[in-house]
Design a protein around this motif. Structure first.
Motif, PDB file in Angstrom:
ATOM      1  N   GLN A 187      46.982  17.095  -6.896  1.00  0.00           N
ATOM      2  CA  GLN A 187      45.668  17.730  -7.086  1.00  0.00           C
ATOM      3  C   GLN A 187      45.156  17.638  -8.521  1.00  0.00           C
ATOM      4  OE1 GLN A 187      46.614  21.529  -5.257  1.00  0.00           O
ATOM      5  NE2 GLN A 187      45.845  20.726  -3.297  1.00  0.00           N
ATOM      6  N   LEU A 188      45.477  16.545  -9.172  1.00  0.00           N
ATOM      7  CA  LEU A 188      45.023  16.378 -10.552  1.00  0.00           C
ATOM      8  C   LEU A 188      43.496  16.463 -10.698  1.00  0.00           C
ATOM      9  CD1 LEU A 188      45.989  15.866 -13.460  1.00  0.00           C
ATOM     10  CD2 LEU A 188      45.724  13.415 -13.010  1.00  0.00           C
ATOM     11  N   PRO A 189      42.718  15.892  -9.766  1.00  0.00           N
ATOM     12  CA  PRO A 189      41.255  16.001  -9.936  1.00  0.00           C
ATOM     13  C   PRO A 189      40.774  17.458  -9.999  1.00  0.00           C
ATOM     14  CG  PRO A 189      41.762  14.299  -8.340  1.00  0.00           C
ATOM     15  CD  PRO A 189      43.063  15.000  -8.634  1.00  0.00           C
ATOM     16  N   GLN A 190      41.438  18.354  -9.255  1.00  0.00           N
ATOM     17  CA  GLN A 190      41.024  19.763  -9.316  1.00  0.00           C
ATOM     18  C   GLN A 190      41.241  20.324 -10.727  1.00  0.00           C
ATOM     19  OE1 GLN A 190      42.232  18.468  -6.541  1.00  0.00           O
ATOM     20  NE2 GLN A 190      42.252  19.903  -4.817  1.00  0.00           N
ATOM     21  N   LEU A 191      42.398  20.026 -11.307  1.00  0.00           N
ATOM     22  CA  LEU A 191      42.661  20.499 -12.668  1.00  0.00           C
ATOM     23  C   LEU A 191      41.639  19.891 -13.640  1.00  0.00           C
ATOM     24  CD1 LEU A 191      44.367  21.908 -14.857  1.00  0.00           C
ATOM     25  CD2 LEU A 191      45.727  19.800 -14.981  1.00  0.00           C
TER      26      LEU A 191
END
Ligand code: SAM
Ligand code: SF4
Length: 327
Positions: free
Chosen positions: A78-82
Protein backbone atom coordinates in the motif's frame (compact mmCIF):
# COMPACT_ATOMS: atom_id res chain seq x y z
CA UNK A 1 10.78 26.83 17.63
CA UNK A 2 12.89 27.59 14.51
CA UNK A 3 11.26 27.58 11.07
CA UNK A 4 14.23 25.76 9.54
CA UNK A 5 16.72 23.12 10.66
CA UNK A 6 20.43 23.84 10.82
CA UNK A 7 23.01 21.35 12.02
CA UNK A 8 26.06 22.13 14.21
CA UNK A 9 28.14 22.80 11.08
CA UNK A 10 25.77 25.41 9.70
CA UNK A 11 24.22 23.17 7.09
CA UNK A 12 20.53 23.64 6.39
CA UNK A 13 18.72 20.29 6.55
CA UNK A 14 15.75 20.29 4.18
CA UNK A 15 15.71 16.75 2.83
CA UNK A 16 14.67 13.41 4.37
CA UNK A 17 15.25 10.06 2.78
CA UNK A 18 12.54 7.80 4.11
CA UNK A 19 13.14 4.06 4.08
CA UNK A 20 9.78 2.27 4.12
CA UNK A 21 11.31 -1.20 4.35
CA UNK A 22 14.69 -2.86 4.74
CA UNK A 23 13.51 -5.80 2.59
CA UNK A 24 14.30 -6.20 -1.06
CA UNK A 25 13.49 -8.49 -3.98
CA UNK A 26 17.07 -8.19 -5.24
CA UNK A 27 20.47 -8.86 -3.70
CA UNK A 28 22.89 -6.39 -5.28
CA UNK A 29 26.38 -7.60 -4.53
CA UNK A 30 27.45 -4.25 -2.99
CA UNK A 31 24.32 -3.99 -0.82
CA UNK A 32 22.77 -7.19 0.56
CA UNK A 33 24.31 -10.66 1.05
CA UNK A 34 22.64 -13.32 -1.10
CA UNK A 35 21.50 -15.38 1.89
CA UNK A 36 20.55 -12.38 4.06
CA UNK A 37 17.42 -12.93 6.17
CA UNK A 38 18.00 -10.72 9.19
CA UNK A 39 15.29 -8.20 8.32
CA UNK A 40 13.29 -6.22 10.84
CA UNK A 41 9.93 -7.69 11.81
CA UNK A 42 6.60 -5.92 11.10
CA UNK A 43 6.16 -5.00 14.78
CA UNK A 44 9.37 -2.98 14.51
CA UNK A 45 8.27 -1.06 11.41
CA UNK A 46 6.85 2.40 11.74
CA UNK A 47 3.21 2.28 10.66
CA UNK A 48 1.90 4.78 8.13
CA UNK A 49 0.42 6.99 10.88
CA UNK A 50 3.77 7.04 12.66
CA UNK A 51 5.67 7.86 9.47
CA UNK A 52 3.29 10.69 8.64
CA UNK A 53 3.72 12.13 12.14
CA UNK A 54 7.52 12.09 12.00
CA UNK A 55 7.70 13.49 8.48
CA UNK A 56 5.09 16.07 9.53
CA UNK A 57 7.42 17.18 12.34
CA UNK A 58 10.26 17.57 9.84
CA UNK A 59 7.99 19.48 7.46
CA UNK A 60 6.96 21.84 10.25
CA UNK A 61 10.67 22.59 10.68
CA UNK A 62 11.27 23.46 7.05
CA UNK A 63 11.95 20.12 5.37
CA UNK A 64 10.43 20.33 1.89
CA UNK A 65 11.78 17.29 0.12
CA UNK A 66 11.21 13.62 0.86
CA UNK A 67 12.59 10.68 -1.10
CA UNK A 68 10.99 7.29 -0.49
CA UNK A 69 13.54 4.51 -0.56
CA UNK A 70 14.51 1.24 1.11
CA UNK A 71 15.45 -1.66 0.81
CA UNK A 72 13.10 -1.83 -2.08
CA UNK A 73 10.20 0.53 -1.36
CA UNK A 74 7.82 -1.23 -3.75
CA UNK A 75 7.77 -4.32 -1.54
CA UNK A 76 6.03 -2.32 1.21
CA UNK A 77 2.31 -2.92 0.83
CA UNK A 78 0.00 0.00 0.00
CA UNK A 79 2.83 2.39 -0.71
CA UNK A 80 0.64 4.68 -2.87
CA UNK A 81 -1.62 5.29 0.15
CA UNK A 82 1.35 6.40 2.25
CA UNK A 83 2.66 8.49 -0.62
CA UNK A 84 -0.61 10.34 -1.01
CA UNK A 85 -0.63 11.18 2.70
CA UNK A 86 2.94 12.48 2.58
CA UNK A 87 2.14 14.54 -0.52
CA UNK A 88 -0.64 16.28 1.40
CA UNK A 89 1.58 17.32 4.31
CA UNK A 90 1.89 21.12 4.49
CA UNK A 91 5.39 22.17 3.45
CA UNK A 92 6.30 19.07 1.44
CA UNK A 93 6.86 20.28 -2.11
CA UNK A 94 8.91 17.48 -3.60
CA UNK A 95 8.22 13.78 -3.26
CA UNK A 96 10.43 11.32 -5.10
CA UNK A 97 11.20 7.60 -5.18
CA UNK A 98 14.29 5.40 -5.49
CA UNK A 99 13.54 1.91 -6.77
CA UNK A 100 15.09 -1.07 -8.48
CA UNK A 101 12.02 -0.98 -10.78
CA UNK A 102 11.47 -4.75 -10.66
CA UNK A 103 7.83 -4.22 -9.66
CA UNK A 104 7.43 -0.74 -11.11
CA UNK A 105 5.32 -1.77 -14.09
CA UNK A 106 2.52 -2.66 -11.65
CA UNK A 107 2.81 0.45 -9.47
CA UNK A 108 4.01 3.32 -11.66
CA UNK A 109 0.64 4.84 -12.50
CA UNK A 110 -0.67 4.66 -8.91
CA UNK A 111 2.50 6.23 -7.52
CA UNK A 112 2.43 9.05 -10.05
CA UNK A 113 -1.21 9.62 -9.20
CA UNK A 114 -0.34 9.65 -5.48
CA UNK A 115 2.06 12.55 -5.92
CA UNK A 116 5.51 11.21 -6.76
CA UNK A 117 6.96 13.26 -9.58
CA UNK A 118 10.60 12.21 -9.84
CA UNK A 119 12.03 8.74 -9.84
CA UNK A 120 15.51 7.17 -9.61
CA UNK A 121 16.08 3.65 -10.88
CA UNK A 122 19.13 1.51 -10.13
CA UNK A 123 20.51 -0.09 -13.27
CA UNK A 124 24.05 -1.43 -13.28
CA UNK A 125 24.08 -3.43 -16.51
CA UNK A 126 22.20 -3.71 -19.79
CA UNK A 127 23.31 -7.30 -20.27
CA UNK A 128 20.80 -9.80 -18.84
CA UNK A 129 23.33 -12.32 -17.53
CA UNK A 130 25.58 -9.71 -16.03
CA UNK A 131 22.60 -7.95 -14.53
CA UNK A 132 21.66 -11.23 -12.87
CA UNK A 133 25.19 -11.74 -11.58
CA UNK A 134 25.20 -8.28 -9.98
CA UNK A 135 21.64 -8.21 -8.63
CA UNK A 136 20.36 -11.82 -8.73
CA UNK A 137 17.34 -10.40 -10.59
CA UNK A 138 15.87 -10.06 -14.09
CA UNK A 139 16.75 -7.19 -16.38
CA UNK A 140 13.58 -7.51 -18.47
CA UNK A 141 11.45 -6.66 -15.41
CA UNK A 142 13.45 -3.48 -14.85
CA UNK A 143 13.18 -2.43 -18.49
CA UNK A 144 9.44 -3.07 -18.33
CA UNK A 145 9.30 -0.92 -15.19
CA UNK A 146 11.17 1.88 -16.93
CA UNK A 147 8.74 1.83 -19.84
CA UNK A 148 5.85 2.09 -17.37
CA UNK A 149 7.58 4.99 -15.59
CA UNK A 150 7.88 6.86 -18.87
CA UNK A 151 4.25 6.17 -19.73
CA UNK A 152 3.17 7.38 -16.27
CA UNK A 153 4.92 10.71 -16.88
CA UNK A 154 7.65 10.78 -14.22
CA UNK A 155 10.16 13.49 -14.96
CA UNK A 156 13.05 13.29 -14.68
CA UNK A 157 13.76 9.57 -14.63
CA UNK A 158 17.31 9.12 -13.39
CA UNK A 159 19.32 5.95 -13.86
CA UNK A 160 21.78 5.19 -11.05
CA UNK A 161 24.71 3.00 -12.04
CA UNK A 162 27.21 1.87 -9.41
CA UNK A 163 30.37 1.50 -11.47
CA UNK A 164 32.72 -1.36 -10.53
CA UNK A 165 36.06 -2.08 -12.13
CA UNK A 166 36.11 -5.43 -13.90
CA UNK A 167 32.37 -5.92 -13.32
CA UNK A 168 30.50 -3.29 -15.34
CA UNK A 169 32.93 -0.44 -16.06
CA UNK A 170 33.08 -1.53 -19.71
CA UNK A 171 29.37 -0.64 -20.03
CA UNK A 172 29.49 3.03 -19.13
CA UNK A 173 29.44 4.21 -22.76
CA UNK A 174 26.56 1.83 -23.56
CA UNK A 175 24.69 3.27 -20.60
CA UNK A 176 25.21 6.82 -21.93
CA UNK A 177 23.66 5.77 -25.26
CA UNK A 178 20.79 3.96 -23.54
CA UNK A 179 19.92 7.01 -21.44
CA UNK A 180 20.24 9.37 -24.37
CA UNK A 181 17.96 7.19 -26.52
CA UNK A 182 15.33 7.02 -23.76
CA UNK A 183 15.42 10.56 -22.41
CA UNK A 184 16.76 9.48 -19.01
CA UNK A 185 19.31 11.29 -16.85
CA UNK A 186 22.33 9.16 -15.95
CA UNK A 187 24.25 9.14 -12.69
CA UNK A 188 27.38 7.19 -12.02
CA UNK A 189 28.04 6.30 -8.38
CA UNK A 190 31.26 5.24 -6.66
CA UNK A 191 31.04 2.06 -4.61
CA UNK A 192 30.90 2.85 -0.89
CA UNK A 193 32.21 0.60 1.92
CA UNK A 194 28.85 0.20 3.65
CA UNK A 195 28.28 -3.16 5.35
CA UNK A 196 30.39 -6.23 4.63
CA UNK A 197 28.99 -6.34 1.08
CA UNK A 198 29.98 -2.76 0.29
CA UNK A 199 33.38 -3.32 1.88
CA UNK A 200 34.00 -6.35 -0.32
CA UNK A 201 32.72 -4.55 -3.41
CA UNK A 202 35.12 -1.66 -2.92
CA UNK A 203 37.87 -4.00 -4.11
CA UNK A 204 36.27 -3.10 -7.50
CA UNK A 205 36.31 0.60 -6.70
CA UNK A 206 36.96 2.92 -9.63
CA UNK A 207 37.49 6.67 -9.43
CA UNK A 208 34.76 8.23 -11.58
CA UNK A 209 37.27 10.60 -13.14
CA UNK A 210 38.46 7.58 -15.12
CA UNK A 211 34.88 6.88 -16.19
CA UNK A 212 34.53 10.46 -17.33
CA UNK A 213 37.72 10.24 -19.38
CA UNK A 214 36.46 7.08 -21.07
CA UNK A 215 33.16 8.76 -21.98
CA UNK A 216 35.02 11.78 -23.32
CA UNK A 217 36.67 9.51 -25.87
CA UNK A 218 33.20 9.07 -27.40
CA UNK A 219 31.23 12.23 -26.56
CA UNK A 220 31.90 15.91 -25.98
CA UNK A 221 30.93 16.86 -22.45
CA UNK A 222 30.05 20.42 -21.48
CA UNK A 223 29.21 21.78 -18.00
CA UNK A 224 25.64 20.94 -17.04
CA UNK A 225 23.17 21.83 -14.34
CA UNK A 226 20.40 19.77 -12.85
CA UNK A 227 17.82 21.44 -10.62
CA UNK A 228 17.65 19.52 -7.35
CA UNK A 229 20.67 17.55 -8.49
CA UNK A 230 21.90 16.80 -4.96
CA UNK A 231 25.47 15.63 -4.51
CA UNK A 232 26.05 14.78 -8.17
CA UNK A 233 28.24 17.03 -10.31
CA UNK A 234 26.62 17.28 -13.71
CA UNK A 235 27.84 17.52 -17.26
CA UNK A 236 25.81 17.52 -20.44
CA UNK A 237 26.54 15.64 -23.65
CA UNK A 238 27.00 18.38 -26.25
CA UNK A 239 24.20 18.60 -28.79
CA UNK A 240 21.84 16.40 -26.73
CA UNK A 241 19.54 16.78 -23.71
CA UNK A 242 21.43 14.09 -21.83
CA UNK A 243 22.79 15.06 -18.45
CA UNK A 244 25.28 12.87 -16.64
CA UNK A 245 25.94 13.17 -12.92
CA UNK A 246 28.98 11.90 -11.06
CA UNK A 247 28.44 10.96 -7.41
CA UNK A 248 31.88 10.70 -5.85
CA UNK A 249 31.62 10.11 -2.10
CA UNK A 250 35.14 8.71 -2.00
CA UNK A 251 37.23 10.57 -4.56
CA UNK A 252 35.66 14.00 -3.88
CA UNK A 253 33.31 13.94 -0.95
CA UNK A 254 30.51 16.48 -0.70
CA UNK A 255 29.89 16.45 3.06
CA UNK A 256 30.27 20.25 3.36
CA UNK A 257 26.98 20.71 1.52
CA UNK A 258 25.12 17.71 2.96
CA UNK A 259 21.46 18.65 3.47
CA UNK A 260 19.90 15.31 4.35
CA UNK A 261 19.11 12.74 7.01
CA UNK A 262 17.69 9.23 6.71
CA UNK A 263 14.73 7.77 8.57
CA UNK A 264 14.88 3.96 8.63
CA UNK A 265 11.82 1.71 8.75
CA UNK A 266 12.42 0.94 12.44
CA UNK A 267 12.11 4.63 13.28
CA UNK A 268 15.82 5.24 13.69
CA UNK A 269 17.06 8.46 12.15
CA UNK A 270 20.55 8.09 10.69
CA UNK A 271 22.42 11.36 10.58
CA UNK A 272 25.11 10.25 8.13
CA UNK A 273 25.42 7.35 5.69
CA UNK A 274 29.01 6.78 6.79
CA UNK A 275 28.71 7.14 10.58
CA UNK A 276 26.75 5.49 13.37
CA UNK A 277 25.13 8.62 14.87
CA UNK A 278 21.39 8.00 15.14
CA UNK A 279 18.23 8.90 17.03
CA UNK A 280 15.33 6.60 17.91
CA UNK A 281 11.90 8.01 17.03
CA UNK A 282 9.94 4.79 17.46
CA UNK A 283 10.32 4.65 21.23
CA UNK A 284 9.21 8.26 21.48
CA UNK A 285 6.21 7.71 19.24
CA UNK A 286 5.10 4.62 21.12
CA UNK A 287 5.52 6.39 24.47
CA UNK A 288 2.84 8.87 23.31
CA UNK A 289 4.97 11.87 22.31
CA UNK A 290 2.98 14.94 21.29
CA UNK A 291 3.62 16.73 17.98
CA UNK A 292 5.52 19.41 19.84
CA UNK A 293 7.71 16.77 21.52
CA UNK A 294 8.38 15.21 18.13
CA UNK A 295 9.51 18.55 16.73
CA UNK A 296 11.78 19.05 19.75
CA UNK A 297 13.19 15.58 19.16
CA UNK A 298 13.91 16.42 15.53
CA UNK A 299 15.93 19.45 16.64
CA UNK A 300 17.77 17.30 19.20
CA UNK A 301 18.52 14.67 16.56
CA UNK A 302 19.86 17.15 14.00
CA UNK A 303 22.32 18.38 16.65
CA UNK A 304 23.92 14.90 16.43
CA UNK A 305 24.79 15.17 12.74
CA UNK A 306 28.53 14.55 12.28
CA UNK A 307 30.66 16.72 10.06
CA UNK A 308 31.57 14.09 7.49
CA UNK A 309 31.89 10.43 6.68
CA UNK A 310 35.21 8.62 6.94
CA UNK A 311 34.87 6.10 4.12
CA UNK A 312 38.50 6.60 3.12
CA UNK A 313 40.03 6.71 6.61
CA UNK A 314 37.88 4.02 8.25
CA UNK A 315 36.41 1.79 5.53
CA UNK A 316 35.41 -0.93 8.03
CA UNK A 317 33.40 1.49 10.16
CA UNK A 318 29.84 1.08 8.87
CA UNK A 319 28.64 -2.45 9.52
CA UNK A 320 24.94 -1.93 8.79
CA UNK A 321 23.86 -2.69 5.24
CA UNK A 322 22.80 0.07 2.88
CA UNK A 323 19.32 -1.46 2.60
CA UNK A 324 18.97 -1.04 6.36
CA UNK A 325 19.80 2.66 6.41
CA UNK A 326 17.85 3.63 3.33
CA UNK A 327 20.12 4.48 0.43
C1 SAM B 1 19.90 1.04 -1.14
S1 SAM B 1 19.15 1.39 -2.68
C2 SAM B 1 17.46 1.58 -2.18
C3 SAM B 1 16.49 1.86 -3.30
C4 SAM B 1 16.31 0.78 -4.35
N1 SAM B 1 16.27 -0.54 -3.82
C5 SAM B 1 17.36 0.94 -5.41
O1 SAM B 1 18.18 0.03 -5.56
O2 SAM B 1 17.35 1.96 -6.10
C6 SAM B 1 19.57 3.08 -3.08
C7 SAM B 1 20.83 3.27 -3.87
O3 SAM B 1 21.92 2.87 -3.10
C8 SAM B 1 22.90 2.36 -3.97
N2 SAM B 1 23.85 1.55 -3.19
C9 SAM B 1 23.61 0.50 -2.40
N3 SAM B 1 24.76 0.03 -1.84
C10 SAM B 1 25.75 0.81 -2.31
C11 SAM B 1 27.17 0.86 -2.10
N4 SAM B 1 27.78 -0.02 -1.32
N5 SAM B 1 27.86 1.82 -2.74
C12 SAM B 1 27.25 2.71 -3.55
N6 SAM B 1 25.93 2.73 -3.78
C13 SAM B 1 25.18 1.79 -3.17
C14 SAM B 1 22.09 1.58 -4.97
O4 SAM B 1 22.77 1.36 -6.16
C15 SAM B 1 20.91 2.49 -5.17
O5 SAM B 1 21.14 3.38 -6.24
S1 SF4 C 1 20.70 -1.62 -3.96
FE1 SF4 C 1 18.47 -1.50 -3.85
S2 SF4 C 1 17.85 -3.18 -5.21
FE2 SF4 C 1 19.95 -3.59 -4.71
S3 SF4 C 1 19.88 -4.97 -2.93
FE3 SF4 C 1 20.10 -2.86 -2.17
S4 SF4 C 1 18.06 -2.22 -1.76
FE4 SF4 C 1 17.92 -3.99 -3.11
Amino acid sequence: MPATLTDPFGRRIDYVRLSVTDRCDLRCLYCLPEDYRDFTEPAEWLGFDEIVRVIGAFAALGVQRVRITGGEPLVRKQLPQLTARLARLPGITDLSLSTNAVALARHAAALREAGITRINVSLDSLQPERFRDITRGRLDKVLEGLRAAKAAGFTPIKINMVVMRGINDDETVDMVRFCSDNGFTLRFIETMPIGSTGQTATSHYIDLQQVRERIEQHFTLVPGVMPGGGPARYVQVAGTDLRIGFITPLSQHFCATCNRVRLAVDGRLHLCLGQEHSFDFRTLLRAGATDRELREAVIEAIALKPERHEFNEKPQQVVRFMAKTGG
